[in-house]
Design an enzyme around this catalytic site. Sequence first.
Site, PDB file in Angstrom:
ATOM      1  N   ASP A  30     -34.993 -78.523  42.105  1.00  0.00           N
ATOM      2  CA  ASP A  30     -34.706 -76.969  41.127  1.00  0.00           C
ATOM      3  C   ASP A  30     -33.583 -77.431  40.020  1.00  0.00           C
ATOM      4  OD1 ASP A  30     -35.388 -74.151  41.845  1.00  0.00           O
ATOM      5  OD2 ASP A  30     -33.767 -74.467  41.198  1.00  0.00           O
ATOM      6  N   ASP A  48     -33.829 -80.579  35.734  1.00  0.00           N
ATOM      7  CA  ASP A  48     -35.409 -79.412  34.465  1.00  0.00           C
ATOM      8  C   ASP A  48     -36.336 -80.244  34.369  1.00  0.00           C
ATOM      9  OD1 ASP A  48     -35.778 -77.839  32.393  1.00  0.00           O
ATOM     10  OD2 ASP A  48     -34.148 -77.496  31.716  1.00  0.00           O
ATOM     11  N   LEU A  49     -37.598 -79.107  34.124  1.00  0.00           N
ATOM     12  CA  LEU A  49     -38.472 -80.423  34.451  1.00  0.00           C
ATOM     13  C   LEU A  49     -38.912 -80.519  32.405  1.00  0.00           C
ATOM     14  CD1 LEU A  49     -40.664 -76.557  36.104  1.00  0.00           C
ATOM     15  CD2 LEU A  49     -41.065 -78.596  36.580  1.00  0.00           C
ATOM     16  N   TYR A 133     -47.299 -65.681  30.846  1.00  0.00           N
ATOM     17  CA  TYR A 133     -47.107 -65.558  32.314  1.00  0.00           C
ATOM     18  C   TYR A 133     -48.997 -66.209  32.803  1.00  0.00           C
ATOM     19  CZ  TYR A 133     -46.165 -65.603  36.998  1.00  0.00           C
ATOM     20  OH  TYR A 133     -46.242 -65.369  38.381  1.00  0.00           O
ATOM     21  N   ARG A 171     -50.821 -51.759  45.692  1.00  0.00           N
ATOM     22  CA  ARG A 171     -51.164 -52.479  45.575  1.00  0.00           C
ATOM     23  C   ARG A 171     -51.926 -53.587  47.192  1.00  0.00           C
ATOM     24  NH1 ARG A 171     -49.427 -56.320  42.553  1.00  0.00           N
ATOM     25  NH2 ARG A 171     -50.851 -57.428  41.138  1.00  0.00           N
TER      26      ARG A 171
HETATM   27  P1  NAI Z   1     -38.166 -67.995  41.619  1.00  0.00           P
HETATM   28  O1  NAI Z   1     -37.995 -67.368  40.699  1.00  0.00           O
HETATM   29  O2  NAI Z   1     -37.447 -67.067  43.176  1.00  0.00           O
HETATM   30  O3  NAI Z   1     -38.700 -69.200  41.998  1.00  0.00           O
HETATM   31  C1  NAI Z   1     -38.944 -70.401  41.092  1.00  0.00           C
HETATM   32  C2  NAI Z   1     -37.267 -71.039  40.912  1.00  0.00           C
HETATM   33  O4  NAI Z   1     -38.115 -72.189  39.840  1.00  0.00           O
HETATM   34  C3  NAI Z   1     -36.461 -71.033  40.690  1.00  0.00           C
HETATM   35  O5  NAI Z   1     -35.504 -71.917  41.446  1.00  0.00           O
HETATM   36  C4  NAI Z   1     -36.488 -71.874  39.329  1.00  0.00           C
HETATM   37  O6  NAI Z   1     -34.138 -72.147  38.912  1.00  0.00           O
HETATM   38  C5  NAI Z   1     -36.985 -72.893  39.431  1.00  0.00           C
HETATM   39  N1  NAI Z   1     -37.102 -72.636  37.776  1.00  0.00           N
HETATM   40  C6  NAI Z   1     -36.677 -71.757  36.501  1.00  0.00           C
HETATM   41  N2  NAI Z   1     -37.423 -72.740  35.580  1.00  0.00           N
HETATM   42  C7  NAI Z   1     -37.046 -73.862  35.797  1.00  0.00           C
HETATM   43  C8  NAI Z   1     -37.347 -74.993  35.064  1.00  0.00           C
HETATM   44  N3  NAI Z   1     -36.605 -75.151  33.813  1.00  0.00           N
HETATM   45  N4  NAI Z   1     -36.748 -76.329  35.437  1.00  0.00           N
HETATM   46  C9  NAI Z   1     -36.642 -77.148  36.982  1.00  0.00           C
HETATM   47  N5  NAI Z   1     -36.898 -75.106  37.427  1.00  0.00           N
HETATM   48  C10 NAI Z   1     -36.832 -74.578  37.200  1.00  0.00           C
HETATM   49  O7  NAI Z   1     -39.983 -67.194  41.474  1.00  0.00           O
HETATM   50  P2  NAI Z   1     -40.812 -67.587  43.075  1.00  0.00           P
HETATM   51  O8  NAI Z   1     -40.944 -65.929  43.478  1.00  0.00           O
HETATM   52  O9  NAI Z   1     -39.954 -67.943  44.412  1.00  0.00           O
HETATM   53  O10 NAI Z   1     -42.126 -68.382  42.640  1.00  0.00           O
HETATM   54  C11 NAI Z   1     -41.462 -69.537  42.898  1.00  0.00           C
HETATM   55  C12 NAI Z   1     -43.637 -69.629  42.259  1.00  0.00           C
HETATM   56  O11 NAI Z   1     -44.729 -69.107  43.134  1.00  0.00           O
HETATM   57  C13 NAI Z   1     -43.513 -68.994  40.654  1.00  0.00           C
HETATM   58  O12 NAI Z   1     -44.053 -70.497  39.554  1.00  0.00           O
HETATM   59  C14 NAI Z   1     -44.617 -68.351  40.310  1.00  0.00           C
HETATM   60  O13 NAI Z   1     -45.074 -67.870  39.611  1.00  0.00           O
HETATM   61  C15 NAI Z   1     -46.089 -68.225  42.127  1.00  0.00           C
HETATM   62  N6  NAI Z   1     -45.755 -67.119  42.201  1.00  0.00           N
HETATM   63  C16 NAI Z   1     -44.981 -66.095  42.887  1.00  0.00           C
HETATM   64  C17 NAI Z   1     -45.340 -65.357  43.772  1.00  0.00           C
HETATM   65  C18 NAI Z   1     -44.621 -64.111  45.095  1.00  0.00           C
HETATM   66  O14 NAI Z   1     -45.381 -63.331  45.051  1.00  0.00           O
HETATM   67  N7  NAI Z   1     -43.452 -63.896  44.625  1.00  0.00           N
HETATM   68  C19 NAI Z   1     -46.785 -64.627  43.045  1.00  0.00           C
HETATM   69  C20 NAI Z   1     -47.192 -65.323  42.322  1.00  0.00           C
HETATM   70  C21 NAI Z   1     -46.986 -66.734  41.719  1.00  0.00           C
HETATM   71  C1  15L Z   2     -46.088 -63.095  40.650  1.00  0.00           C
HETATM   72  O1  15L Z   2     -47.048 -63.734  39.822  1.00  0.00           O
HETATM   73  C2  15L Z   2     -44.997 -63.192  40.705  1.00  0.00           C
HETATM   74  O2  15L Z   2     -44.277 -64.224  40.420  1.00  0.00           O
HETATM   75  C3  15L Z   2     -44.363 -61.787  41.747  1.00  0.00           C
HETATM   76  O3  15L Z   2     -42.903 -62.026  41.007  1.00  0.00           O
HETATM   77  C4  15L Z   2     -45.721 -61.013  42.254  1.00  0.00           C
HETATM   78  O4  15L Z   2     -44.739 -60.098  40.587  1.00  0.00           O
HETATM   79  C5  15L Z   2     -46.972 -61.003  42.544  1.00  0.00           C
HETATM   80  O5  15L Z   2     -47.409 -62.251  40.946  1.00  0.00           O
HETATM   81  C6  15L Z   2     -47.232 -59.468  41.882  1.00  0.00           C
HETATM   82  O6  15L Z   2     -48.115 -60.096  41.873  1.00  0.00           O
HETATM   83  O7  15L Z   2     -47.135 -58.944  43.112  1.00  0.00           O
END
Ligand code: NAI
Ligand code: 15L
Length: 267
Positions: A30, A48-49, A133, A171
């Site tokens: 991360d 970093d990605l 996004y 939702r």
């Molecule tokens: P989060 O923001 O808590 O985790 C994402 C992580 O990616 C963070 O720890 C951040 O430091 C890291 N990151 C960001 N930019 C970076 C970079 N340039 N290089 C390396 N690391 C980087 O988000 P969350 O909720 O854990 O989501 C994880 C994945 O799941 C994301 O791709 C999100 O789009 C996807 N997602 C999440 C949902 C949810 O309900 N939480 C719903 C749909 C998709």
């Molecule tokens: C996502 O893609 C987001 O990462 C999460 O934070 C929520 O907003 C989720 O969708 C959602 O649609 O509830």
Amino acid sequence: MILLTGASGRLGSVLARDLAAVGFTLRLTDLKSYPGLLPQGAVFETADLADADSFARLAEGCRTILHFGGIPNDNPGFAPIAAANIAGLHTIYEAARRSSARVVFASSNHAVGFHERRARLSSTDPTRPDGFYGLSKVFGEQIGRLYWDKHGIESVNIRIGSCCPQPTDARMLSTWLSPADLARLCAAAITAPHTGWAIIWGASANPASFWGEDDRALLGWQPADSADGWRAALAGKVTGDPIAERFQGGVFAARGYSRNPTETTRS
Ligand code: NAI
Ligand code: 15L
């Protein structure tokens, strides 16, 4: 060995714990440091990605890359999303190609967020992103398609709904994915003998789901949890915004909406 990106994030840190607990050996990465103690047998490295060389090295010897790193919403605007999510996916797929690894991608319901809620979608229906996004998630699914067709790199693209400990609004009676169902889904995506390019709706067994058919039979995965137990408590908990309540993507679809709200959008 499994590489997990976004390991310090909300979903990544829970997945790291749950996948290590069932015996997977994890290499975690991360941008931010890992919160708390590392799970049993796991190693962590900051990257970093944008740094393709680091990811090529991190993916060496890994049979699967679970890609959960990146920006999880529309808030930062196009340029940061393009860098972390779109260019970042190129970094991941090049690393996967060099290591012959399968990619499990955290896609999102926002890839289809401008479908109206009354439609029950199949994974073969057209994408309708509800912002930059969601568009980056469509790119992620389609770069997976390209690397499968051109290089034979498999990917499981999980269109995650709302993954959190419990549903908190109306939702989510449709979109909720329990963290335990997510962990079992990721384990199935790692161990499935063959996936090709697969799309899976990342939702628990919610009777009010917006989503139907997908490729889950390839994985042998079925969700075990359901949002239905919260139906009575949450049925009236809506945003009050007619645009948010009309589209699957909710507030993501409503943000910046400038069409006539009564106009019908053609499918
Ligand atoms: P989060 O923001 O808590 O985790 C994402 C992580 O990616 C963070 O720890 C951040 O430091 C890291 N990151 C960001 N930019 C970076 C970079 N340039 N290089 C390396 N690391 C980087 O988000 P969350 O909720 O854990 O989501 C994880 C994945 O799941 C994301 O791709 C999100 O789009 C996807 N997602 C999440 C949902 C949810 O309900 N939480 C719903 C749909 C998709
Ligand atoms: C996502 O893609 C987001 O990462 C999460 O934070 C929520 O907003 C989720 O969708 C959602 O649609 O509830």
